[in-house]
Design a protein around this motif. Structure first.
Motif, PDB file in Angstrom:
ATOM      1  N   SER A 165      13.470   8.816 -79.737  1.00 14.26           N
ATOM      2  CA  SER A 165      12.312   8.621 -78.535  1.00 14.26           C
ATOM      3  C   SER A 165      12.902   8.553 -77.186  1.00 14.26           C
ATOM      4  CB  SER A 165      12.127   6.962 -78.906  1.00 14.26           C
ATOM      5  OG  SER A 165      13.234   6.362 -78.423  1.00 14.26           O
ATOM      6  N   ASN A 204       8.606   5.942 -73.706  1.00 12.71           N
ATOM      7  CA  ASN A 204       7.552   5.605 -74.395  1.00 12.71           C
ATOM      8  C   ASN A 204       7.096   6.743 -75.095  1.00 12.71           C
ATOM      9  OD1 ASN A 204       6.526   6.980 -72.213  1.00 12.71           O
ATOM     10  ND2 ASN A 204       4.801   6.309 -72.427  1.00 12.71           N
ATOM     11  N   ALA A 262       3.593   6.157 -76.513  1.00  9.46           N
ATOM     12  CA  ALA A 262       3.263   4.601 -76.492  1.00  9.46           C
ATOM     13  C   ALA A 262       2.916   4.043 -75.619  1.00  9.46           C
ATOM     14  CB  ALA A 262       4.729   4.196 -77.257  1.00  9.46           C
ATOM     15  N   SER A 292       4.635   1.307 -74.058  1.00  6.97           N
ATOM     16  CA  SER A 292       5.786   1.036 -73.469  1.00  6.97           C
ATOM     17  C   SER A 292       7.022   1.422 -74.207  1.00  6.97           C
ATOM     18  CB  SER A 292       5.935  -0.501 -73.341  1.00  6.97           C
ATOM     19  OG  SER A 292       5.943  -1.153 -74.546  1.00  6.97           O
ATOM     20  N   PRO A 293       8.245   1.354 -73.722  1.00  4.38           N
ATOM     21  CA  PRO A 293       9.563   2.061 -74.268  1.00  4.38           C
ATOM     22  C   PRO A 293       9.591   1.758 -75.825  1.00  4.38           C
ATOM     23  CG  PRO A 293      10.074   1.198 -71.813  1.00  4.38           C
ATOM     24  CD  PRO A 293       8.575   0.874 -72.219  1.00  4.38           C
ATOM     25  N   ILE A 294       9.892   2.499 -76.597  1.00  4.70           N
ATOM     26  CA  ILE A 294      10.102   2.394 -78.076  1.00  4.70           C
ATOM     27  C   ILE A 294      11.430   1.604 -78.346  1.00  4.70           C
ATOM     28  CG2 ILE A 294      10.549   3.644 -80.175  1.00  4.70           C
ATOM     29  CD1 ILE A 294       7.650   3.778 -78.939  1.00  4.70           C
ATOM     30  N   ASN A 295      11.240   0.574 -79.378  1.00  5.47           N
ATOM     31  CA  ASN A 295      12.337  -0.363 -79.633  1.00  5.47           C
ATOM     32  C   ASN A 295      12.722  -0.009 -81.157  1.00  5.47           C
ATOM     33  OD1 ASN A 295      12.256  -1.658 -77.170  1.00  5.47           O
ATOM     34  ND2 ASN A 295      10.723  -3.174 -77.903  1.00  5.47           N
ATOM     35  N   ASP A 350       6.977  -0.582 -80.137  1.00  5.23           N
ATOM     36  CA  ASP A 350       7.305  -1.128 -78.796  1.00  5.23           C
ATOM     37  C   ASP A 350       7.195  -2.565 -78.688  1.00  5.23           C
ATOM     38  OD1 ASP A 350       4.599  -1.787 -78.326  1.00  5.23           O
ATOM     39  OD2 ASP A 350       4.284   0.177 -77.173  1.00  5.23           O
ATOM     40  N   SER A 351       7.196  -3.238 -77.394  1.00  3.41           N
ATOM     41  CA  SER A 351       7.230  -4.495 -77.148  1.00  3.41           C
ATOM     42  C   SER A 351       5.899  -5.284 -77.980  1.00  3.41           C
ATOM     43  CB  SER A 351       7.405  -4.889 -75.914  1.00  3.41           C
ATOM     44  OG  SER A 351       6.585  -4.611 -75.021  1.00  3.41           O
TER      45      SER A 351
END
Length: 262
Positions: free
Chosen positions: A86, A89, A101, A103-106, A119-120
């Motif tokens: 990733s 996002n 996505a 927001s940023p991928i977790n 993401d969140s």
């Protein structure tokens, strides 16, 4: 008092001489830009047929010129097929962009023949090739505030209110206690392969933001050459107008006069 005929002839000769000089000079000045406009215009008109609209710029110097910076965060989750990574996002599967996505991928994990990323606020179900199958969010019963995902045979999510386990169909999410540490998806530590993949994803992520169609549009409008570029292209257009008018005038002046038959 009327000007003598010889004075009119001298004035006309002087004007024609000056127009020829301008016509020649403007023609040479405009030739390069006319070619540039013509070629870029043809390519833009047929950008889909030439696949220019889907071809991204890979040249680092051009990406630098546009000020496109590397992603803030790059995570490599798997270096064997399918390669999972990733960048902010964006999710990359085998170094191809799978999805963008919210927001940023977790985290990203494999689950059977599927891939699952979070993401969140969202969970993304994808095929092994990275095709989007389903998206879940709080309206479908997904817990809020996702920070991690794990796969120990069941899919687990770490959320604001604790850990949640999914049913076999990934539809119901139940808050649960864990009696053993879960294998939360973590980015791989730096090995040679990870470093190489990180460099490749950095370049791909930058390239994703700039297509050749955008570059051609900027060249055609003059924006490629900076803030003064559009004004410069306006000058080229003005030069073409002057060339057209002076060309018509000179043609009329040299047009053979019809001989009246008696």
């Amino acid at each position: 008092m009327a000007n003598p005929p010889s004075h009119k002839k001298n004035l006309s000769f002087s004007l024609k001489k000056q127009l020829r000089s301008w016509h020649r000079g403007l023609g040479i000045f405009s030739a390069i830009f006319v070619l540039l406009l013509a070629i870029s215009g043809i390519l833009i008109n047929h950008s889909h047929q030439f696949a220019i609209d889907n071809t991204h710029v890979e040249q680092a110097w051009l990406l630098d010129y546009y000020g496109i910076k590397p992603p803030n965060q790059i995570n490599i989750y798997q270096t064997t097929a399918p390669r999972l990574a990733s960048s902010d996002n964006l999710i990359w599967v085998d170094k191809h962009l799978a999805l963008e996505a919210d927001s940023p991928i977790n985290g990203i994990v494999t689950f059977g023949d599927m891939l699952i990323a979070i993401d969140s606020d969202n969970l993304y179900l994808m095929s092994a090739a990275g095709e989007m199958l389903e998206k879940q969010d709080i309206t479908t019963g997904l817990p809020a505030g996702l920070s991690a995902i794990a796969n120990d045979g069941h899919i687990w999510l770490n959320a604001d209110n604790g850990s949640y386990m999914a049913d076999d169909d990934l539809i119901e999410w139940t808050q649960a206690m864990t009696f053993a540490p879960l294998p939360w998806a973590q980015p791989l530590t730096e090995t040679v392969t990870v470093v190489i993949d990180t460099q490749d994803i950095t370049q791909l992520a930058r390239s994703h933001h700039l297509s050749w169609e955008r570059v051609l549009l900027d060249v055609h409008s003059g924006r490629f050459f900076g803030p003064l570029g559009p004004w410069f292209m306006d000058l080229v257009a003005l030069a073409l107008i002057i060339m057209a008018l002076s060309g018509v005038y000179l043609w009329v002046q040299h047009k053979p006069k019809k001989i009246k038959r008696k």
